[in-house]
Design a protein around this motif. Structure first.
Motif, short mmCIF file in Angstrom:
data_model
loop_
_atom_site.label_atom_id
_atom_site.label_comp_id
_atom_site.label_asym_id
_atom_site.label_seq_id
_atom_site.Cartn_x
_atom_site.Cartn_y
_atom_site.Cartn_z
N ASP A 20 48.79 107.87 -13.46
CA ASP A 20 50.18 107.53 -13.80
C ASP A 20 50.71 108.20 -15.05
O ASP A 20 51.66 107.71 -15.67
N GLN A 21 50.12 109.34 -15.47
CA GLN A 21 50.71 110.04 -16.62
C GLN A 21 52.17 110.33 -16.26
O GLN A 21 52.46 110.78 -15.15
N VAL A 50 52.22 118.39 -10.88
CA VAL A 50 51.36 117.23 -11.15
C VAL A 50 51.17 116.42 -9.86
O VAL A 50 50.11 115.84 -9.63
N HIS A 51 52.18 116.43 -8.98
CA HIS A 51 52.01 115.72 -7.70
C HIS A 51 50.96 116.44 -6.84
O HIS A 51 50.17 115.79 -6.14
N ARG A 56 45.76 116.24 -4.50
CA ARG A 56 44.42 116.82 -4.31
C ARG A 56 43.33 115.78 -4.60
O ARG A 56 42.33 115.70 -3.89
N ILE A 57 43.55 114.99 -5.65
CA ILE A 57 42.60 113.92 -6.00
C ILE A 57 42.57 112.87 -4.89
O ILE A 57 41.51 112.49 -4.39
N ILE A 58 43.75 112.40 -4.49
CA ILE A 58 43.85 111.31 -3.51
C ILE A 58 43.28 111.73 -2.15
O ILE A 58 42.61 110.95 -1.47
N ASN A 76 57.65 108.90 -10.07
CA ASN A 76 57.89 110.15 -9.36
C ASN A 76 56.89 110.34 -8.21
O ASN A 76 57.22 110.89 -7.16
N THR A 77 55.65 109.88 -8.41
CA THR A 77 54.61 109.98 -7.38
C THR A 77 54.90 109.02 -6.24
O THR A 77 54.70 109.35 -5.07
N MET A 78 55.39 107.82 -6.57
CA MET A 78 55.75 106.84 -5.54
C MET A 78 56.83 107.40 -4.61
O MET A 78 56.81 107.14 -3.40
N ASP A 79 57.76 108.15 -5.18
CA ASP A 79 58.89 108.67 -4.40
C ASP A 79 58.55 109.91 -3.59
O ASP A 79 59.37 110.37 -2.79
#
Length: 295
Positions: A20-21, A50-51, A56-58, A76-79
């Motif tokens: 969540d950075q 960053v997304h 890539r991690i997820i 921003n990641t949620m959207d």
């Protein structure tokens, strides 16, 4: 509130991945990942990069529900989407990992030895969108630098006041009053903090459920009674600036405390790694944090 997700977070073995950075810390997170600031020219490009890193991690075969209970996302990641699914849905439906959302807007200036959260003017709207996007819970951070009773009381009161607004939307708030690990009177701060949290927990409605995200305490198992409080789903620990091996070692000495690491989770991962190297590194990291979390 999703009962299956609640049961998973409450009783499951594993830890919470903090991905969540946000605005201010994103360049630092990208730099750690091997992407320099001259690689992007505006915020949109930066957040896209960053997304890509988080995706890539997820999507990594190492990022599995066997070890990871939940993941904290930035707005921003949620959207955004992963493989044409909103991130929270991908996490839960494809991975069995519970999605959380960071909701704070950063820290106010230092006063009374603490940094409160800045006001969150559009919180109601954000929480509404979180519910629509199938988010389970939220996270918000304040920082305690000194054992100042007045400052610490203000931090905890603010956290729980906003926490109640979050609870009213059917979401589970992660209350995060971080004690700075470099604080000269960290142990004393933790004592005051525990008392203030206990006071606030006793004022909650009978069925209200919260989580706590705290610095690893100076005294082992210091937060045991908070874990036993019926309002508390889980107590998780931040790495707080310790490197991964030190954070894991300290965490393992605290029974029932599980990790919610950010920097310590992505330590050693770079954009330049092959998928094979990236996944091997992530797998080794996740296994070590998992082992420290199940003591």
């Amino acid at each position: 509130m999703n009962k299956e997700q609640l049961e998973r977070v409450y009783k499951g073995k594993g830890f919470i991945a903090a991905l969540d950075q946000s605005g201010g810390s994103t360049p630092k997170a990208l730099l750690q990942y091997g992407i320099k600031e001259d690689s992007y020219s505006n915020d949109e490009e930066m957040f896209a990069m960053v997304h890509e890193m988080r995706g890539r991690i997820i999507k990594s075969p190492a990022f599995v529900s066997e070890h990871i209970l939940g993941a904290i996302l930035f707005e921003n990641t949620m959207d955004r989407t992963i493989d044409h699914q909103f991130t929270a849905d991908f996490l839960w439906e494809k991975k069995g990992i519970v999605p959380f959302l960071k909701v704070d807007q950063g820290l106010a200036g230092l006063e009374n030895g603490v940094q409160l959260m800045k006001p969150i003017p559009d919180l109601d709207d954000l929480l509404g969108r979180a519910v629509e996007k199938n988010i389970f819970g939220t996270k918000m951070r304040s920082v305690i630098k000194e054992a100042n009773p007045e400052g610490i009381r203000q931090v905890v009161e603010q956290q729980f006041e906003i926490g109640k607004q979050i609870l009213s939307k059917g979401l589970v708030p992660i209350i995060e009053p971080e004690v700075d690990i470099h604080s000269a009177d960290k142990k004393e701060s933790e004592k005051i903090l525990k008392e203030e949290i206990s006071k606030q927990l006793s004022s909650l409605d009978k069925d209200a459920k919260v989580m706590l995200k705290l610095s690893i305490p100076t005294e082992d198992n210091f937060y045991r009674e908070l874990m036993d409080d019926p309002h508390v789903v889980r107590v998780v620990a931040l790495s707080g600036g310790y490197d991964r091996s030190e954070a894991n070692e300290k965490l393992a000495r605290n029974h029932g405390l599980i990790a919610s690491f950010s920097r310590a989770l992505s330590e050693g991962l770079t954009a330049q790694q092959t998928d094979e190297d990236f996944n091997a590194m992530l797998s080794s990291t996740i296994t070590s944090i998992y082992k420290a979390s199940i003591t």
